[in-house]
Design a protein around this motif. Structure first.
Motif, mmCIF file in Angstrom:
data_model
loop_
_atom_site.group_PDB
_atom_site.id
_atom_site.type_symbol
_atom_site.label_atom_id
_atom_site.label_comp_id
_atom_site.label_asym_id
_atom_site.label_seq_id
_atom_site.Cartn_x
_atom_site.Cartn_y
_atom_site.Cartn_z
ATOM 1 N N GLY A 150 0.845 -1.660 -0.270
ATOM 2 C CA GLY A 150 -0.252 0.403 0.232
ATOM 3 C C GLY A 150 0.988 1.207 -0.032
ATOM 4 O O GLY A 150 2.138 1.279 -0.195
ATOM 5 N N PHE A 151 0.404 2.558 0.289
ATOM 6 C CA PHE A 151 1.312 3.542 -0.168
ATOM 7 C C PHE A 151 0.480 4.159 1.015
ATOM 8 O O PHE A 151 -0.301 4.474 1.595
ATOM 9 N N GLY A 152 1.021 5.487 1.583
ATOM 10 C CA GLY A 152 0.760 6.455 2.975
ATOM 11 C C GLY A 152 1.663 7.938 2.251
ATOM 12 O O GLY A 152 2.269 8.141 1.793
ATOM 13 N N PHE A 153 0.269 8.679 2.593
ATOM 14 C CA PHE A 153 -0.058 10.266 2.204
ATOM 15 C C PHE A 153 0.467 11.003 3.065
ATOM 16 O O PHE A 153 -0.167 12.052 3.115
ATOM 17 N N VAL A 154 0.466 10.634 4.973
ATOM 18 C CA VAL A 154 0.289 11.877 5.582
ATOM 19 C C VAL A 154 1.395 12.908 5.318
ATOM 20 O O VAL A 154 1.030 13.941 5.269
ATOM 21 N N GLU A 155 2.741 12.616 5.607
ATOM 22 C CA GLU A 155 3.673 13.784 4.978
ATOM 23 C C GLU A 155 3.052 14.499 3.653
ATOM 24 O O GLU A 155 3.037 15.907 4.050
ATOM 25 N N THR A 156 2.862 13.785 2.742
ATOM 26 C CA THR A 156 2.652 15.348 1.893
ATOM 27 C C THR A 156 0.965 16.046 1.597
ATOM 28 O O THR A 156 0.831 16.428 1.617
ATOM 29 N N GLY A 206 -0.565 20.700 3.740
ATOM 30 C CA GLY A 206 -2.192 21.043 3.611
ATOM 31 C C GLY A 206 -3.849 21.594 4.020
ATOM 32 O O GLY A 206 -4.143 21.746 3.880
ATOM 33 N N VAL A 207 -3.015 19.217 3.600
ATOM 34 C CA VAL A 207 -4.955 18.745 3.340
ATOM 35 C C VAL A 207 -4.800 18.337 5.588
ATOM 36 O O VAL A 207 -3.648 17.088 5.382
ATOM 37 N N GLU A 208 -6.237 18.460 5.532
ATOM 38 C CA GLU A 208 -6.181 18.090 6.329
ATOM 39 C C GLU A 208 -7.674 17.123 6.282
ATOM 40 O O GLU A 208 -8.321 16.744 5.660
ATOM 41 N N ARG A 209 -6.989 15.500 7.195
ATOM 42 C CA ARG A 209 -7.714 14.417 7.682
ATOM 43 C C ARG A 209 -8.880 14.312 7.945
ATOM 44 O O ARG A 209 -8.483 14.259 9.195
ATOM 45 N N ARG A 210 -10.044 14.260 7.421
ATOM 46 C CA ARG A 210 -11.169 14.423 8.415
ATOM 47 C C ARG A 210 -12.410 12.599 8.416
ATOM 48 O O ARG A 210 -12.366 12.714 7.684
ATOM 49 N N LEU A 211 -11.962 11.839 9.298
ATOM 50 C CA LEU A 211 -11.877 10.206 9.733
ATOM 51 C C LEU A 211 -12.984 10.403 10.565
ATOM 52 O O LEU A 211 -12.607 10.580 11.745
ATOM 53 N N ILE A 212 -14.137 9.799 9.863
ATOM 54 C CA ILE A 212 -15.500 9.436 10.682
ATOM 55 C C ILE A 212 -15.024 7.812 10.791
ATOM 56 O O ILE A 212 -15.707 7.443 10.341
ATOM 57 N N THR A 213 -15.108 6.860 12.115
ATOM 58 C CA THR A 213 -15.421 5.426 11.791
ATOM 59 C C THR A 213 -16.157 5.004 13.033
ATOM 60 O O THR A 213 -15.765 5.950 14.328
#
Length: 325
Positions: free
Chosen positions: A185-191, A196-203
């Motif tokens: 897979g891949f990880g895009f956290v640092e990118t 300046g993109v904020e990840r909004r995740l609700i689980t």
């Protein structure tokens, strides 16, 4: 008085000319209409005749094709392709391969089966299904030999399957092995942070977003997934050991995911010997006539498909013609 007479004559002449022009126009229109109608019927009958001739040709040639392929003869070697990625929806899927095996076994003239292996692998689930089917057939028909012949490559899930066969043959340059399991897979956290993109995740569920590429990796989740693929790996290893038995000359890296040439594979017991389909059919199985049992569209389905395509093209032409006029 003279002017009135002249007007009457002109009116009569104009009416006559108008009547003649109208008649000519009607005749021309009728001719064009008839020409269109004839062309449409001509296309229809051409399509009908093409389908009729194609059906006759298929019915006529099929017995000869059947005879040339060895079907119905005294004995043949059934060949089943295991080619390409092993996955549901692909040509090399468990359902198709299993049905091909069963059809080959049902044929009373089948003296042996060769699996034509040329695949980099794929789904471990699909591979396990086929492996189990081969084992089942060998148990129910112990006198029916089932061999595998590798061409370019037989890796991972492909080798999982052929490990169930009686013997495996290959070319000296064939690539065989890759007894391992992979999950990537891949990880895009640092990118995302740099952009300046904020990840909004609700689980709902602590691990519902496990391995989410836009969230930081969690050590406990990584370990969980590692345990999962370790289990699949052990299932793979167990299948290989069960299929190959004492022939395997196990080394520390045998189950590490490495691949070997056909020549080296013989030394390790990964395969049994060098050989081609013709050699195995003639010299090992004893039935040199090869018959392809790989599941394909039935002949009638092919004809229907072609007729449908031709008919569809004809209808399309007619519709286009009508719309233009």
């Amino acid at each position: 008085m003279d002017n009135q007479s002249d007007n009457q004559v002109n009116s009569t002449s104009s009416g006559k000319v108008g009547w003649e022009r109208e008649l000519v126009e009607k005749l021309a229109f009728a001719a064009v209409t008839e020409q269109r109608r004839s062309r449409r019927w001509g296309i229809f009958f051409k399509l009908l005749m093409f389908g009729y001739l194609l059906a006759i040709l298929a019915v006529t040639l099929y017995p000869k094709f059947k005879k040339d392929m060895g079907i119905g003869g005294k004995g043949h070697t059934a060949v089943i392709d295991l080619v390409g990625i092993i996955a549901e929806g692909q040509n090399a899927n468990a359902d198709s391969i299993i049905e091909s095996l069963r059809n080959a076994v049902k044929d009373k003239n089948t003296k042996g089966i060769i699996i034509n292996a040329n695949s980099p692998g794929g789904s471990p689930v699909q591979s396990a299904y086929v492996y189990d089917e081969i084992k089942k057939i060998k148990k129910e028909h112990p006198s029916l030999p089932i061999h595998a012949v590798v061409s370019d490559i037989c890796a991972s899930g492909c080798y999982y399957i052929v490990a169930a066969t009686d013997k495996i043959y290959a070319s000296p340059a064939s690539l065989v092995g890759s007894i391992g399991v992979i999950m990537d897979g891949f990880g895009f956290v640092e990118t995302m942070q740099k952009l300046g993109v904020e990840r909004r995740l609700i689980t709902a569920g602590a691990h519902k977003a496990i391995l989410d590429p836009f969230s930081p990796a969690k050590p406990d989740e990584n370990q969980y997934m590692q345990n999962l693929i370790n289990q699949v790996h052990q299932q793979f290893i167990g299948a290989v050991k069960s299929g190959r038995g004492a022939r395997l000359k196990e080394t520390p890296d045998m189950f590490s995911g490495l691949v070997w040439t056909g020549e080296e594979s013989v030394k390790l017991g990964i395969i049994d010997a060098m050989g081609t389909q013709d050699h195995v059919a003639k010299d090992i199985i004893g039935a040199e006539t090869l018959v392809d049992f790989t599941q394909q569209e039935r002949l009638v389905d092919r004809i229907a498909g072609k007729l449908g395509a031709s008919f569809g093209a004809g209808i399309s032409n007619l519709v286009r013609e009508w719309s233009l006029h």
